[in-house]
Enzyme design. Structure first.
Site, PDB file in Angstrom:
ATOM      1  N   LYS A  66       0.831  -1.210   0.000  1.00  0.00           N
ATOM      2  CA  LYS A  66       0.000   0.000   0.000  1.00  0.00           C
ATOM      3  C   LYS A  66       0.864   1.259   0.000  1.00  0.00           C
ATOM      4  CE  LYS A  66      -1.657   1.561   3.958  1.00  0.00           C
ATOM      5  NZ  LYS A  66      -1.553   2.958   4.412  1.00  0.00           N
ATOM      6  N   ASN A  67       1.812   1.313   0.922  1.00  0.00           N
ATOM      7  CA  ASN A  67       2.571   2.554   1.092  1.00  0.00           C
ATOM      8  C   ASN A  67       3.465   2.862  -0.106  1.00  0.00           C
ATOM      9  OD1 ASN A  67       1.329   2.993   3.493  1.00  0.00           O
ATOM     10  ND2 ASN A  67       3.084   2.435   4.787  1.00  0.00           N
TER      11      ASN A  67
ATOM     12  N   CYS B 252      -3.775  12.325  12.859  1.00  0.00           N
ATOM     13  CA  CYS B 252      -4.637  11.149  12.779  1.00  0.00           C
ATOM     14  C   CYS B 252      -4.578  10.471  14.139  1.00  0.00           C
ATOM     15  CB  CYS B 252      -4.208  10.225  11.653  1.00  0.00           C
ATOM     16  SG  CYS B 252      -2.633   9.456  11.952  1.00  0.00           S
TER      17      CYS B 252
ATOM     18  N   ARG C 217       1.633  13.987  13.217  1.00  0.00           N
ATOM     19  CA  ARG C 217       2.137  13.794  11.864  1.00  0.00           C
ATOM     20  C   ARG C 217       2.400  15.116  11.123  1.00  0.00           C
ATOM     21  NH1 ARG C 217      -0.259   8.204   9.769  1.00  0.00           N
ATOM     22  NH2 ARG C 217       1.801   8.217   8.825  1.00  0.00           N
TER      23      ARG C 217
ATOM     24  N   ASP D  96       4.478  -0.058  12.251  1.00  0.00           N
ATOM     25  CA  ASP D  96       3.213  -0.580  11.727  1.00  0.00           C
ATOM     26  C   ASP D  96       2.945  -2.026  12.168  1.00  0.00           C
ATOM     27  OD1 ASP D  96       2.759   1.826  10.542  1.00  0.00           O
ATOM     28  OD2 ASP D  96       3.126   1.181   8.488  1.00  0.00           O
TER      29      ASP D  96
ATOM     30  N   ARG E  52      -8.586  -0.003   4.513  1.00  0.00           N
ATOM     31  CA  ARG E  52      -7.640   0.920   3.886  1.00  0.00           C
ATOM     32  C   ARG E  52      -6.325   0.231   3.585  1.00  0.00           C
ATOM     33  NH1 ARG E  52      -8.120   6.809   6.533  1.00  0.00           N
ATOM     34  NH2 ARG E  52      -6.683   7.156   4.840  1.00  0.00           N
TER      35      ARG E  52
HETATM   36  C1  UD1 Z   1       5.004   6.385   6.624  1.00  0.00           C
HETATM   37  C2  UD1 Z   1       4.002   5.272   6.386  1.00  0.00           C
HETATM   38  C3  UD1 Z   1       3.420   4.804   7.709  1.00  0.00           C
HETATM   39  C4  UD1 Z   1       4.529   4.436   8.682  1.00  0.00           C
HETATM   40  C5  UD1 Z   1       5.529   5.574   8.821  1.00  0.00           C
HETATM   41  C6  UD1 Z   1       6.742   5.208   9.674  1.00  0.00           C
HETATM   42  C7  UD1 Z   1       3.112   5.881   4.206  1.00  0.00           C
HETATM   43  C8  UD1 Z   1       1.933   6.316   3.397  1.00  0.00           C
HETATM   44  N1  UD1 Z   1       2.937   5.783   5.530  1.00  0.00           N
HETATM   45  O1  UD1 Z   1       4.284   7.491   7.172  1.00  0.00           O
HETATM   46  O2  UD1 Z   1       2.597   3.658   7.456  1.00  0.00           O
HETATM   47  O3  UD1 Z   1       3.968   4.154   9.955  1.00  0.00           O
HETATM   48  O4  UD1 Z   1       6.025   5.947   7.520  1.00  0.00           O
HETATM   49  O5  UD1 Z   1       7.385   4.095   9.153  1.00  0.00           O
HETATM   50  O6  UD1 Z   1       4.154   5.588   3.652  1.00  0.00           O
HETATM   51  N2  UD1 Z   1       8.010  13.659  11.480  1.00  0.00           N
HETATM   52  C9  UD1 Z   1       8.396  14.909  11.914  1.00  0.00           C
HETATM   53  N3  UD1 Z   1       8.392  15.930  11.032  1.00  0.00           N
HETATM   54  C10 UD1 Z   1       8.034  15.760   9.719  1.00  0.00           C
HETATM   55  C11 UD1 Z   1       7.662  14.470   9.278  1.00  0.00           C
HETATM   56  C12 UD1 Z   1       7.657  13.435  10.180  1.00  0.00           C
HETATM   57  O7  UD1 Z   1       8.708  15.102  13.094  1.00  0.00           O
HETATM   58  O8  UD1 Z   1       8.048  16.750   8.967  1.00  0.00           O
HETATM   59  C13 UD1 Z   1       7.983  12.539  12.460  1.00  0.00           C
HETATM   60  C14 UD1 Z   1       6.578  11.992  12.636  1.00  0.00           C
HETATM   61  O9  UD1 Z   1       5.858  12.745  13.574  1.00  0.00           O
HETATM   62  C15 UD1 Z   1       6.855  10.597  13.122  1.00  0.00           C
HETATM   63  C16 UD1 Z   1       8.146  10.220  12.377  1.00  0.00           C
HETATM   64  O10 UD1 Z   1       8.725  11.435  11.930  1.00  0.00           O
HETATM   65  O11 UD1 Z   1       7.128  10.624  14.498  1.00  0.00           O
HETATM   66  C17 UD1 Z   1       7.932   9.295  11.209  1.00  0.00           C
HETATM   67  O12 UD1 Z   1       7.075   9.912  10.288  1.00  0.00           O
HETATM   68  P1  UD1 Z   1       7.205   9.654   8.717  1.00  0.00           P
HETATM   69  O13 UD1 Z   1       8.387   8.789   8.447  1.00  0.00           O
HETATM   70  O14 UD1 Z   1       7.124  10.976   8.021  1.00  0.00           O
HETATM   71  O15 UD1 Z   1       5.890   8.810   8.423  1.00  0.00           O
HETATM   72  P2  UD1 Z   1       4.937   8.941   7.199  1.00  0.00           P
HETATM   73  O16 UD1 Z   1       5.730   9.155   5.954  1.00  0.00           O
HETATM   74  O17 UD1 Z   1       3.835   9.898   7.505  1.00  0.00           O
END
Ligand code: UD1
Length: 431
Positions: free
Chosen positions: A34-35, A128, A133, A319, A411
């Site tokens: 999915k991701n 969420c 996030r 996850d 989802r």
């Molecule tokens: C992706 C995955 C999700 C998975 C996550 C971590 C998708 C669609 N989703 O989510 O299933 O659980 O990776 O493996 O691919 N953060 C910041 N600042 C930012 C961005 C992120 O502090 O600007 C922090 C977030 O709060 C979180 C951590 O970094 O604590 C990881 O987030 P991130 O790797 O960005 O996850 P997603 O890409 O949203």
């Protein structure tokens, strides 16, 4: 304990009804990730030529992303697990809030829109259930590539100044190795002028999959899967035909279904390098694994307690934290699970407690005392992976478990109950 099945005409909320305690046997097929699929779909915005993705899983999130692309002017057509996208008619730079609202991955559009049109207006994806996030790193990186970015009234507006409207390469150091930020910036940099270096990039397999697609489209990317990714921008990208990697989280969930029911199952296809930390933990708890290419056969009888901490790849994936906790709730001895990635991802604990699990939490750490048997109960999945964790717990529990929160489950898992029923589970969808 005797349990009564709920007559289906009384069901208002969609739910799964699981008759627990059955052994599973056979082979489970893993769908495309999915991701990965979600971000690869966004890459269709980068080219005027046709992009064909194979091994796309049939999920509501994929349908949501297709709707967003269509709203921007991309023509899409779906045939089985193949999805074709034609971005030649891209005409809009702003997906509507109603479509973006329910799908965080919609934010992936900002990088390609900016790269191709020089302008993008994308509503903030918002928080969420599992945490706030933020998108700070995405925005910081886009600014480093020359975009002017403002956030007002919940909308991120980005524009590339100058007559060429073309982003320019730059050096970006991510404060945290965000998967989404790394992917957004890779797509933006692919069409930028000059070289971009992303430091402290995420190492996740989905990042490597995106690099694979971008290379197939004619981009110049190296270093994906390491902390430093270098992209030399090209003027245009062409179409491609590309297969999405297997879903490592779905594969891990199926391996856990075998472990929690003390069964023997073969799960395929699995790229074992994508699941290293999970396979190691499964062996530590006492599961036997046989690996034959992309087939993993797991058998389990006694399960021992183990400690685990979620970490960015190649560490244990957040996850699979909830699904693994369901297993540890049934282990011999005491386990400690620490969630390090998201600040609010232990909501399944209260639901597992309702099923007789002995778990207490302190901050983002759960202390789990294994019990010999969980007992079936009505429970609620609070997010996608928590819902899967509840189904796993239901497979192992005495009696009937009903799991609500299917809007989350659907989802991320293609035909979850159908696949599990084919290997001996007893799960009915009601409502
Ligand atoms: C992706 C995955 C999700 C998975 C996550 C971590 C998708 C669609 N989703 O989510 O299933 O659980 O990776 O493996 O691919 N953060 C910041 N600042 C930012 C961005 C992120 O502090 O600007 C922090 C977030 O709060 C979180 C951590 O970094 O604590 C990881 O987030 P991130 O790797 O960005 O996850 P997603 O890409 O949203």
């Amino acid at each position: 304990m005797t349990a009564t099945l709920v007559p289906s005409q009384q069901i208002l909320t969609p739910q799964l009804e699981i008759a627990g305690g059955r052994r599973l046997a056979g082979e489970l097929r893993v769908s495309g990730a999915k991701n990965s699929a979600l971000v690869l779909m966004a890459a269709s915005l980068l080219t005027t030529e046709q992009l064909r993705l194979r091994n796309v899983p049939p999920l509501t999130d994929i349908g949501g992303m297709a709707d967003i692309l269509i709203s921007l002017g991309v023509a899409t057509s779906h045939n089985g697990d193949t999805l074709e996208m034609d971005g030649s008619g891209l005409s809009q730079s702003s997906p509507p809030y109603e479509l973006v609202n329910s799908l965080r991955a919609s934010f992936f559009c900002i990088g390609p829109l900016l790269a191709r049109l020089g302008i993008a207006r994308v509503p903030l994806p918002g928080g969420c259930q599992i945490g706030t996030r933020p998108v700070v790193e995405h925005v910081k990186g886009l600014k480093a590539l020359g975009a002017q970015v403002t956030i007002e009234h919940g909308v991120v507006s980005a524009v590339v100044p100058g007559r060429s409207h073309r982003l320019r390469g730059g050096r970006i150091h991510l404060d945290c190795p965000s998967v989404g930020a790394t992917e957004t910036l890779m797509m933006a940099a692919a069409l930028a002028e000059g070289e971009t270096v992303i430091e402290n990039a995420a190492l996740e397999p989905e990042v490597v999959d995106l690099a694979g697609l971008l290379l197939a489209m004619g981009a110049k990317v190296r270093g994906a899967g390491t902390p430093t990714i270098t992209i030399v921008g090209v003027e245009r990208l062409h179409g491609a035909d590309y297969a999405v990697i297997p879903d490592r989280i779905e594969a891990g969930t199926f391996l856990l279904a075998a472990a929690i029911t003390r069964s023997c199952l073969t799960v395929a296809p699995v790229v074992t390098d994508h699941l290293g930390a999970v396979l190691t933990k499964l062996e530590e708890v006492g599961c036997r694994l046989e690996i034959d290419g992309t087939n993993v056969t797991i058998s389990a009888d006694t399960i021992q307690a183990v400690d685990l901490r979620t970490q960015p790849f190649p560490g244990f994936p957040t996850d699979l934290q909830a699904p693994f906790m369901s297993l540890l709730a049934t282990a011999n001895g005491n386990s400690v699970v620490t969630e390090n990635i998201f600040e609010n991802r232990l909501q399944h604990v209260a639901e597992l407690q309702r099923m007789g699990a002995a778990i207490r939490t302190q901050g983002n750490t759960a202390f789990i005392e294994g019990v010999p048997r969980l007992s079936g109960a009505p429970v609620q999945g609070s997010d996608l992976r928590a819902s899967a964790a509840m189904v796993l717990a239901g497979l192992a529990a005495d009696g009937i478990t009903t799991v609500q929160g299917l809007e989350y489950l659907d989802r991320g898992y293609a035909d979850f109950e159908g696949k599990l029923n084919a290997v001996g589970a007893s799960i009915r969808r009601l409502g």
